[in-house]
Design an enzyme around this catalytic site. Structure first.
Site, PDB file in Angstrom:
ATOM      1  N   CYS A   2      23.898  33.497  36.677  1.00 42.70           N
ATOM      2  CA  CYS A   2      22.897  34.474  36.861  1.00 42.70           C
ATOM      3  C   CYS A   2      23.664  35.785  37.542  1.00 42.70           C
ATOM      4  O   CYS A   2      24.612  35.717  38.081  1.00 42.70           O
ATOM      5  CB  CYS A   2      21.859  34.003  37.966  1.00 42.70           C
ATOM      6  SG  CYS A   2      21.177  32.308  37.550  1.00 42.70           S
ATOM      7  N   ARG A  27      27.689  37.664  31.655  1.00 41.83           N
ATOM      8  CA  ARG A  27      27.798  36.418  32.343  1.00 41.83           C
ATOM      9  C   ARG A  27      26.910  35.333  31.917  1.00 41.83           C
ATOM     10  O   ARG A  27      27.438  34.226  32.110  1.00 41.83           O
ATOM     11  CB  ARG A  27      27.404  36.695  33.673  1.00 41.83           C
ATOM     12  CG  ARG A  27      27.894  37.728  34.593  1.00 41.83           C
ATOM     13  CD  ARG A  27      27.192  38.201  35.706  1.00 41.83           C
ATOM     14  NE  ARG A  27      27.012  37.396  36.690  1.00 41.83           N
ATOM     15  CZ  ARG A  27      28.050  37.007  37.660  1.00 41.83           C
ATOM     16  NH1 ARG A  27      29.126  37.743  37.584  1.00 41.83           N
ATOM     17  NH2 ARG A  27      27.615  36.214  38.777  1.00 41.83           N
ATOM     18  N   TRP A  74      20.389  32.395  34.134  1.00 43.23           N
ATOM     19  CA  TRP A  74      20.834  31.328  33.163  1.00 43.23           C
ATOM     20  C   TRP A  74      20.521  30.008  33.803  1.00 43.23           C
ATOM     21  O   TRP A  74      20.732  29.608  34.910  1.00 43.23           O
ATOM     22  CB  TRP A  74      22.463  31.386  33.605  1.00 43.23           C
ATOM     23  CG  TRP A  74      23.360  30.591  32.624  1.00 43.23           C
ATOM     24  CD1 TRP A  74      23.696  30.791  31.245  1.00 43.23           C
ATOM     25  CD2 TRP A  74      23.814  29.087  33.047  1.00 43.23           C
ATOM     26  NE1 TRP A  74      24.429  29.667  30.775  1.00 43.23           N
ATOM     27  CE2 TRP A  74      24.301  28.962  31.875  1.00 43.23           C
ATOM     28  CE3 TRP A  74      23.781  28.318  33.728  1.00 43.23           C
ATOM     29  CZ2 TRP A  74      25.127  27.482  31.516  1.00 43.23           C
ATOM     30  CZ3 TRP A  74      24.335  27.125  33.793  1.00 43.23           C
ATOM     31  CH2 TRP A  74      25.151  26.861  32.767  1.00 43.23           C
ATOM     32  N   ASN A 100      21.266  34.042  42.877  1.00 43.94           N
ATOM     33  CA  ASN A 100      22.143  33.282  42.070  1.00 43.94           C
ATOM     34  C   ASN A 100      22.881  31.648  42.731  1.00 43.94           C
ATOM     35  O   ASN A 100      23.084  31.970  43.754  1.00 43.94           O
ATOM     36  CB  ASN A 100      23.432  34.287  41.840  1.00 43.94           C
ATOM     37  CG  ASN A 100      24.514  33.510  41.030  1.00 43.94           C
ATOM     38  OD1 ASN A 100      24.615  32.531  40.435  1.00 43.94           O
ATOM     39  ND2 ASN A 100      25.735  34.239  41.048  1.00 43.94           N
ATOM     40  N   GLY A 101      23.186  30.780  42.229  1.00 45.11           N
ATOM     41  CA  GLY A 101      23.640  29.767  42.838  1.00 45.11           C
ATOM     42  C   GLY A 101      22.551  28.463  42.759  1.00 45.11           C
ATOM     43  O   GLY A 101      21.673  28.538  41.908  1.00 45.11           O
ATOM     44  N   GLU A 478      43.233  25.766  22.350  1.00 44.95           N
ATOM     45  CA  GLU A 478      42.729  27.139  22.472  1.00 44.95           C
ATOM     46  C   GLU A 478      41.916  27.614  21.087  1.00 44.95           C
ATOM     47  O   GLU A 478      40.885  28.018  21.425  1.00 44.95           O
ATOM     48  CB  GLU A 478      43.888  27.983  23.113  1.00 44.95           C
ATOM     49  CG  GLU A 478      43.365  29.251  23.473  1.00 44.95           C
ATOM     50  CD  GLU A 478      41.996  29.368  24.407  1.00 44.95           C
ATOM     51  OE1 GLU A 478      41.791  28.617  25.096  1.00 44.95           O
ATOM     52  OE2 GLU A 478      41.628  30.730  24.456  1.00 44.95           O
ATOM     53  N   LYS A 482      38.111  28.175  20.815  1.00 44.52           N
ATOM     54  CA  LYS A 482      37.435  29.700  20.391  1.00 44.52           C
ATOM     55  C   LYS A 482      36.491  29.438  19.401  1.00 44.52           C
ATOM     56  O   LYS A 482      35.325  29.987  19.447  1.00 44.52           O
ATOM     57  CB  LYS A 482      38.568  30.609  20.101  1.00 44.52           C
ATOM     58  CG  LYS A 482      39.583  31.090  21.153  1.00 44.52           C
ATOM     59  CD  LYS A 482      38.970  31.949  21.976  1.00 44.52           C
ATOM     60  CE  LYS A 482      38.345  31.252  23.109  1.00 44.52           C
ATOM     61  NZ  LYS A 482      38.992  31.188  24.529  1.00 44.52           N
ATOM     62  N   GLU A 485      33.289  27.578  20.715  1.00 42.62           N
ATOM     63  CA  GLU A 485      32.277  28.205  21.580  1.00 42.62           C
ATOM     64  C   GLU A 485      31.713  29.614  20.991  1.00 42.62           C
ATOM     65  O   GLU A 485      30.538  29.910  21.367  1.00 42.62           O
ATOM     66  CB  GLU A 485      33.043  28.795  23.075  1.00 42.62           C
ATOM     67  CG  GLU A 485      34.075  29.673  23.115  1.00 42.62           C
ATOM     68  CD  GLU A 485      34.739  30.069  24.312  1.00 42.62           C
ATOM     69  OE1 GLU A 485      34.218  29.864  25.426  1.00 42.62           O
ATOM     70  OE2 GLU A 485      35.964  30.406  24.300  1.00 42.62           O
ATOM     71  N   HIS A 501      47.256   8.568  14.596  1.00 45.48           N
ATOM     72  CA  HIS A 501      46.733   7.516  15.590  1.00 45.48           C
ATOM     73  C   HIS A 501      45.308   7.437  15.388  1.00 45.48           C
ATOM     74  O   HIS A 501      44.684   6.858  16.305  1.00 45.48           O
ATOM     75  CB  HIS A 501      47.434   7.469  16.837  1.00 45.48           C
ATOM     76  CG  HIS A 501      48.917   7.405  16.883  1.00 45.48           C
ATOM     77  ND1 HIS A 501      49.438   6.133  16.554  1.00 45.48           N
ATOM     78  CD2 HIS A 501      49.809   8.439  16.794  1.00 45.48           C
ATOM     79  CE1 HIS A 501      50.585   6.406  16.740  1.00 45.48           C
ATOM     80  NE2 HIS A 501      51.105   7.736  16.718  1.00 45.48           N
ATOM     81  N   LYS A 601      30.079  33.708  31.390  1.00 41.11           N
ATOM     82  CA  LYS A 601      31.320  34.081  31.895  1.00 41.11           C
ATOM     83  C   LYS A 601      31.984  33.670  33.166  1.00 41.11           C
ATOM     84  O   LYS A 601      33.163  33.098  33.070  1.00 41.11           O
ATOM     85  CB  LYS A 601      31.303  35.747  31.805  1.00 41.11           C
ATOM     86  CG  LYS A 601      32.794  36.258  31.813  1.00 41.11           C
ATOM     87  CD  LYS A 601      33.419  35.958  30.641  1.00 41.11           C
ATOM     88  CE  LYS A 601      35.120  36.708  30.790  1.00 41.11           C
ATOM     89  NZ  LYS A 601      36.011  36.243  29.674  1.00 41.11           N
TER      90      LYS A 601
HETATM   91  O1  M6R Z   1      37.126  32.623  34.909  1.00 40.07           O
HETATM   92  P1  M6R Z   1      37.851  31.367  34.492  1.00 40.07           P
HETATM   93  O2  M6R Z   1      39.220  31.514  33.991  1.00 40.07           O
HETATM   94  O3  M6R Z   1      38.079  30.311  35.830  1.00 40.07           O
HETATM   95  O4  M6R Z   1      36.835  30.619  33.617  1.00 40.07           O
HETATM   96  C1  M6R Z   1      37.170  29.153  33.284  1.00 40.07           C
HETATM   97  C2  M6R Z   1      36.428  28.911  32.042  1.00 40.07           C
HETATM   98  O5  M6R Z   1      35.207  28.904  32.410  1.00 40.07           O
HETATM   99  C3  M6R Z   1      36.843  29.793  30.754  1.00 40.07           C
HETATM  100  O6  M6R Z   1      37.984  29.758  30.337  1.00 40.07           O
HETATM  101  C4  M6R Z   1      36.044  29.204  29.442  1.00 40.07           C
HETATM  102  O7  M6R Z   1      36.471  28.343  29.287  1.00 40.07           O
HETATM  103  C5  M6R Z   1      35.981  30.465  28.436  1.00 40.07           C
HETATM  104  N1  M6R Z   1      34.316  30.508  28.046  1.00 40.07           N
HETATM  105  C6  M6R Z   1      37.149  30.201  27.413  1.00 40.07           C
HETATM  106  O8  M6R Z   1      36.628  31.259  26.288  1.00 40.07           O
END
Ligand code: M6R
Length: 606
Positions: A2, A27, A74, A100-101, A478, A482, A485, A501, A601
């Protein structure tokens, strides 16, 4: 997660707040709303879905006034509907709150307030707050908020307006970030810096357990127990341009392209007269014999490379832990342990909790963070900034490569402190690092056409496998993250040696298999993996050296990358075509690359 915004000053609050909410939407959000004070009343507008829905509602039913609060939600408790969107109000409509929280004792409070006659109109934990504050309000907002926060358990940042307090916004912070911006006879409030631009010139970060009263003239600040606190303002150093897309179609595209500049800035920042300079961590690096890296998502992948650098260069034993696992173990620590908390945002709840757990055990914690004003940066005993500039796209790109480079430089520093790095080795490592920005720029240019072509072919594939060995295992993880997500394609990364395996059973002529094959000690082993996939008719995409005949012969597509002088740094180049691949596939699947569904984010809740 949020986002909170607030404005009090001479301008129309709704227009300032809608721009601020736009700047917070990265965010992650699924509904939004505003509350504006006017003539002893609180006007509320809320809409599920995109911010455009809220703007359309405001155009049809305007809210006029100079003080207001806004929110991007959110969803945690309750679906993303209009009635669950913030602001929430007391039953008389005189107190409005955005939050927020998570309020962990909301069920208990809901029962108590319902017994007193409050009528709840949403499924949210947040709605307990306006009812609670209203039940405690006798004309003194601060007394009511102070009493209310004494009853709340969990993490929260709040903004509150009262119908009978024109010009005032009240704010409280407990474990969720909240910033106050000062402009010209106007004050703003936000969960993150970009939302204060362009009106505010100075920023003050609310501390844990603080309550603020904002008016256009200024701020008054207290701790929850009522002790006055002096607000410390500092100039805002980022510009509105730094948080805009510029000529790019998305923040993700812009941030991928920025990587050569980001890497050059980072390496330069650690050099003086051609030698490595130690960041001031307040630590004796020579005495460190055990390092624990903590991170989530992409930051965890970067940590996997950090382990390889530290072990190879400094011969230090390194553990890599996913923050949400570490925080619920009882980790073993000794006097020579160091925890490194890796986080782009510096606000990730699990990483922050891991940091606090370590500090409670008297383990020093170094923060490897991009947002230097974040909670992780402030609570760490030492700090290594990533200097990547604001990263707005939800998919982390430039922060990842900055994290990897920062860990390489850190490993060199630990090696140097331990007397394991000769002057010649230091010089050659620096020379290799200095070449990376140029090689990154070359790679991005080299691979683009092949990447776009492969994305055309494979955009409708239901799954993709990524294989790599050594440091490129992190690249495989990684690259898969990508694609998952932002393009919503099921993707997995494996250490290539593990493939036979079990996962090799997935291979058909419909499955793209991305193999990361740098010319390093594992090259021949990767060629064998390619043969195994090819023998089962899998579709092969290779990330490798331009013009490599063996790789060309064994693959359907070769994403060419430049070659680093130091093999250890090659993953910084191998990841670049995979970021672009995810971007292109997402575009072809009509996905929103900057704000993928369900994601946020900064993940400020568990
Ligand atoms: O802000 P942070 O690096 O702590 O965030 C960690 C993860 O939430 C962040 O890397 C997330 O996996 C991203 N969406 C990856 O692209």
């Amino acid at each position: 997660m949020c986002g909170i915004a607030g404005y009090t000053g001479p301008k129309e609050a709704d227009s300032v707040l809608t721009v601020a909410l736009e700047r917070l939407k990265y965010r992650g959000y699924d509904s939004a709303g505003l509350a504006v004070l006017a003539e002893g009343d609180v006007g509320i507008r809320r809409a599920p879905g995109k911010l455009k829905n809220l703007s359309d509602l405001l155009a049809a039913k305007p809210l006029r006034g100079h003080t207001g609060i806004g929110h991007t939600r959110w969803a945690t408790h309750g679906a993303p509907t209009e009635c669950n969107a913030h602001p929430h109000t007391s039953n008389d409509g005189k107190v409005a709150v955005v939050h927020n929280g998570i309020i962990e004792n909301h069920e208990h409070l809901r029962r108590e307030l319902t017994a007193k006659g409050c009528i709840f109109r949403s499924e949210t934990d947040t709605e307990t707050i306006p009812h609670l504050i209203a039940s405690l309000y006798t004309g003194d907002p601060l007394a009511a908020i102070r009493a209310a926060v004494g009853r709340l358990e969990g993490s929260y940042s709040l903004a509150v307006v009262f119908a009978d307090k024109p010009g005032h916004i009240y704010a409280a912070r407990q474990a969720s970030p909240l910033l106050v911006g000062k402009g010209k006879r106007e004050m703003l409030l936000a969960s993150d810096l970009p939302a204060l631009l362009p009106h505010a010139h100075q920023v003050c970060y609310l501390g844990e357990g603080e309550i603020a009263d904002l008016t256009p003239e200024g701020i008054e600040l207290w701790s929850f127990d009522g002790t006055p606190v002096t607000a410390a303002f500092a100039p805002i150093e980022i510009t509105a341009e730094a948080v805009s897309k510029g000529d790019f179609d998305s923040f993700m595209a812009k941030e991928i392209a920025e990587q050569p500049t980001v890497l050059a800035r980072l390496v330069d920042s650690r050099l003086r007269a051609g030698r490595l300079v130690e960041p001031d961590l307040g630590l004796d690096l020579k005495a460190v014999n055990h390092i624990v890296f903590l991170g989530c998502g992409t930051s965890w992948h970067a940590a996997l490379l950090g382990k390889r650098f530290l072990e190879a260069l400094a011969r230090v034993h390194v553990e890599v832990d996913i923050s949400s696992e570490y925080r619920y173990r009882n980790p073993i620590a000794s006097g020579d342990t160091l925890v490194v908390a890796i986080s782009q945002s510096g606000e990730t709840a699990d990483t922050l909790a891991g940091l606090r757990l370590a500090r409670a055990k008297f383990i020093p914690v170094v923060g490897l963070v991009n947002v230097v004003t974040s909670t992780i940066a402030r609570e760490s005993s030492g700090m290594m900034p990533l200097l990547a500039g604001p990263e707005i796209g939800v998919a982390s790109t430039k922060a990842y490569t900055a994290q990897v480079m920062a860990m390489y430089l850190f490993a060199l520093q630990v090696a140097k402190a331990k007397g394991l790095l000769s002057l010649a080795q230091e010089e050659s490592a620096i020379a290799a690092a200095l070449l990376i920005p140029e090689l990154a720029a070359r790679t991005l240019a080299l691979c683009e056409a092949e990447v776009a072509e492969a994305a055309d072919l494979f955009a409708s594939a239901h799954a993709t496998v990524f294989l790599g060995r050594g440091g490129e295992h992190a690249t495989a993880l990684e690259g898969a993250l990508k694609l998952k997500e932002i393009a919503y394609v099921h993707a997995v990364g494996y250490p290539a040696g593990e493939f036979k395996h079990g996962p090799i059973a997935l291979v058909t002529n419909q499955l793209p298999v991305v193999c990361i094959c740098p010319k390093d000690a594992m090259y021949e082993k990767m060629l064998s993996n390619l043969q195994e996939v090819r023998a089962r008719a899998g579709r092969i995409i290779v990330v490798g050296e331009q013009g490599d005949r063996a790789l060309q012969d064994l693959s359907d597509h070769l994403f060419p990358v430049a070659t680093s002088a130091d093999h250890m740094l090659q993953p910084l180049l191998s990841i670049l075509p995979l970021q672009r691949y995810a971007y292109h596939v997402a575009r072809r699947r009509d996905c929103d690359v900057d704000q993928p569904r369900n994601l946020a984010k900064s993940v400020t809740v568990e």
